[in-house]
Motif scaffolding. Structure first.
Motif, short mmCIF file in Angstrom:
data_model
loop_
_atom_site.label_atom_id
_atom_site.label_comp_id
_atom_site.label_asym_id
_atom_site.label_seq_id
_atom_site.Cartn_x
_atom_site.Cartn_y
_atom_site.Cartn_z
N ILE A 55 0.82 -1.21 0.00
CA ILE A 55 0.00 0.00 0.00
C ILE A 55 0.86 1.26 0.00
O ILE A 55 0.74 2.10 -0.88
CB ILE A 55 -0.97 0.00 1.20
CG1 ILE A 55 -2.07 -1.04 1.00
CG2 ILE A 55 -1.60 1.39 1.38
CD1 ILE A 55 -3.11 -1.07 2.10
N ARG A 56 1.70 1.40 1.01
CA ARG A 56 2.49 2.63 1.15
C ARG A 56 3.75 2.55 0.31
O ARG A 56 4.66 1.77 0.59
CB ARG A 56 2.84 2.87 2.61
CG ARG A 56 1.65 3.26 3.47
CD ARG A 56 2.11 3.78 4.81
NE ARG A 56 1.01 4.19 5.65
CZ ARG A 56 1.15 4.70 6.86
NH1 ARG A 56 2.37 4.86 7.38
NH2 ARG A 56 0.10 5.06 7.57
N MET A 57 3.78 3.38 -0.74
CA MET A 57 4.93 3.44 -1.63
C MET A 57 5.11 4.88 -2.09
O MET A 57 4.14 5.65 -2.10
CB MET A 57 4.74 2.52 -2.84
CG MET A 57 4.71 1.04 -2.50
SD MET A 57 4.50 -0.01 -3.97
CE MET A 57 2.80 0.38 -4.42
N PRO A 58 6.31 5.27 -2.49
CA PRO A 58 6.53 6.64 -2.97
C PRO A 58 5.81 6.89 -4.28
O PRO A 58 5.60 5.97 -5.08
CB PRO A 58 8.06 6.71 -3.14
CG PRO A 58 8.48 5.29 -3.35
CD PRO A 58 7.55 4.46 -2.51
N GLY A 59 5.43 8.13 -4.51
CA GLY A 59 4.74 8.47 -5.75
C GLY A 59 3.33 7.95 -5.74
O GLY A 59 2.51 8.31 -4.89
N PHE A 84 -0.04 -2.55 7.29
CA PHE A 84 -1.07 -1.71 7.89
C PHE A 84 -2.45 -2.34 7.71
O PHE A 84 -3.01 -2.32 6.62
CB PHE A 84 -1.03 -0.32 7.26
CG PHE A 84 0.34 0.31 7.31
CD1 PHE A 84 0.80 0.91 8.47
CD2 PHE A 84 1.18 0.26 6.21
CE1 PHE A 84 2.07 1.47 8.52
CE2 PHE A 84 2.45 0.82 6.24
CZ PHE A 84 2.89 1.42 7.41
N GLY A 85 -2.99 -2.90 8.79
CA GLY A 85 -4.28 -3.56 8.71
C GLY A 85 -5.43 -2.74 9.25
O GLY A 85 -6.53 -3.26 9.44
N ASP A 86 -5.23 -1.45 9.48
CA ASP A 86 -6.28 -0.61 10.05
C ASP A 86 -7.33 -0.28 9.00
O ASP A 86 -7.12 -0.43 7.80
CB ASP A 86 -5.68 0.69 10.61
CG ASP A 86 -4.88 1.44 9.57
OD1 ASP A 86 -5.44 2.31 8.89
OD2 ASP A 86 -3.67 1.12 9.41
N ASP A 87 -8.48 0.21 9.47
CA ASP A 87 -9.60 0.49 8.58
C ASP A 87 -9.27 1.56 7.55
O ASP A 87 -9.82 1.55 6.44
CB ASP A 87 -10.82 0.93 9.39
CG ASP A 87 -11.44 -0.22 10.18
OD1 ASP A 87 -10.94 -1.35 10.03
OD2 ASP A 87 -12.40 0.01 10.93
N ASP A 88 -8.38 2.51 7.90
CA ASP A 88 -8.03 3.58 6.98
C ASP A 88 -7.32 3.06 5.74
O ASP A 88 -7.30 3.73 4.70
CB ASP A 88 -7.13 4.62 7.67
CG ASP A 88 -7.89 5.42 8.72
OD1 ASP A 88 -9.14 5.45 8.65
OD2 ASP A 88 -7.23 6.01 9.60
N HIS A 89 -6.73 1.88 5.82
CA HIS A 89 -6.10 1.26 4.66
C HIS A 89 -6.97 0.15 4.07
O HIS A 89 -7.01 -0.02 2.85
CB HIS A 89 -4.73 0.68 5.04
CG HIS A 89 -3.72 1.72 5.40
ND1 HIS A 89 -3.56 2.19 6.68
CD2 HIS A 89 -2.79 2.37 4.65
CE1 HIS A 89 -2.59 3.10 6.70
NE2 HIS A 89 -2.10 3.22 5.49
N LEU A 90 -7.65 -0.60 4.92
CA LEU A 90 -8.44 -1.74 4.48
C LEU A 90 -9.57 -1.35 3.54
O LEU A 90 -9.66 -1.88 2.41
CB LEU A 90 -9.01 -2.48 5.69
CG LEU A 90 -10.04 -3.58 5.42
CD1 LEU A 90 -9.43 -4.68 4.57
CD2 LEU A 90 -10.57 -4.14 6.73
N TYR A 91 -10.43 -0.45 3.96
CA TYR A 91 -11.62 -0.15 3.16
C TYR A 91 -11.30 0.57 1.85
O TYR A 91 -11.87 0.23 0.81
CB TYR A 91 -12.63 0.62 4.01
CG TYR A 91 -13.23 -0.26 5.08
CD1 TYR A 91 -14.20 -1.20 4.78
CD2 TYR A 91 -12.76 -0.20 6.39
CE1 TYR A 91 -14.72 -2.04 5.75
CE2 TYR A 91 -13.27 -1.03 7.37
CZ TYR A 91 -14.25 -1.95 7.04
OH TYR A 91 -14.76 -2.78 8.01
N PRO A 92 -10.38 1.54 1.83
CA PRO A 92 -10.00 2.12 0.54
C PRO A 92 -9.40 1.09 -0.41
O PRO A 92 -9.62 1.15 -1.62
CB PRO A 92 -8.97 3.19 0.92
CG PRO A 92 -9.34 3.60 2.30
CD PRO A 92 -9.80 2.31 2.96
N ALA A 93 -8.64 0.13 0.14
CA ALA A 93 -8.05 -0.91 -0.71
C ALA A 93 -9.15 -1.75 -1.36
O ALA A 93 -9.09 -2.07 -2.55
CB ALA A 93 -7.11 -1.79 0.10
#
Length: 208
Positions: A55-59, A84-93
């Protein structure tokens, strides 16, 4: 042969994943990318079956890259693999079109099974993530539980294990049945409960 594209900004992580997949029969790493922009380009060029996406990458991040890949090649399966398994990453993914969500602290077998499941059209989730999805869905729908009727005793056993977050392989091992039999039961359960995916099926189990 499952063709896999690895996407992670850390070269050491990519090297470890490549070693793991190269040692597994039936899987082939067709490319690597260190950022989302390169991932979108390689997905179009290499046509992988499964993209293992950080998920977290440059650019361009992994969520944006997933959305672009899915818009260009909807048949591609994107499996999120992140710290990162939190909701802020899970649902957008999931909203971007990812078919599953695994955490990097998962055992190697879980990742390998997840890639196979993704390639087979299934939706692999880490157990903690699946439980949280079900819990949130249950909390959002407080109406009285509806019974699930017309299930065989074996289908009820499989449904209970889906609700626990077990994969098809784990269900097969727990019930001492073949993986093909498990898939047959899952298909029947989705039809009987009108569930389009595994998360909805687990939700149906909890609500009943």
């Amino acid at each position: 042969m499952i063709r896999v594209l690895l996407v992670d900004d850390q070269q050491l992580i990519r090297a470890g994943l490549r070693m793991l997949l190269d040692a597994e029969a039936g899987m082939e790493v067709v490319g690597e990318a260190g950022d989302g922009r390169t991932a979108v380009t390689l997905a179009a060029q290499l046509v992988p079956d499964v993209v293992v996406m950080d998920i977290r990458m440059p650019g361009v991040d992994g969520i944006t890259a997933t959305s672009r890949i899915m818009s260009e090649r909807p048949a591609t399966r994107v499996l999120i693999l992140t710290t990162f398994g939190d909701d802020d990453h899970l649902y957008p993914a999931l909203q971007s079109g990812a078919c599953g969500f695994l955490l990097k602290d998962a055992p190697p077998t879980e990742l390998l099974n997840g890639i196979r499941q993704a390639a087979a059209g299934e939706s692999p989730f880490s157990q903690d993530v699946l439980r949280r999805l079900v819990r949130r869905a249950v909390d959002a729908r407080p109406e009285s539980p509806a019974p699930v009727d017309g299930l065989t005793a074996r289908e009820r056993e499989v449904l209970d294990l889906v609700a626990e977050g077990l994969t098809n392989t784990e269900i097969a091992e727990r019930l001492h049945i073949g993986i093909t039999t498990v898939k047959t039961h899952i298909t029947a359960l989705m039809t009987k409960t009108n569930s389009p995916n595994r998360v909805r099926l687990a939700l149906a189990a909890h609500r009943s």
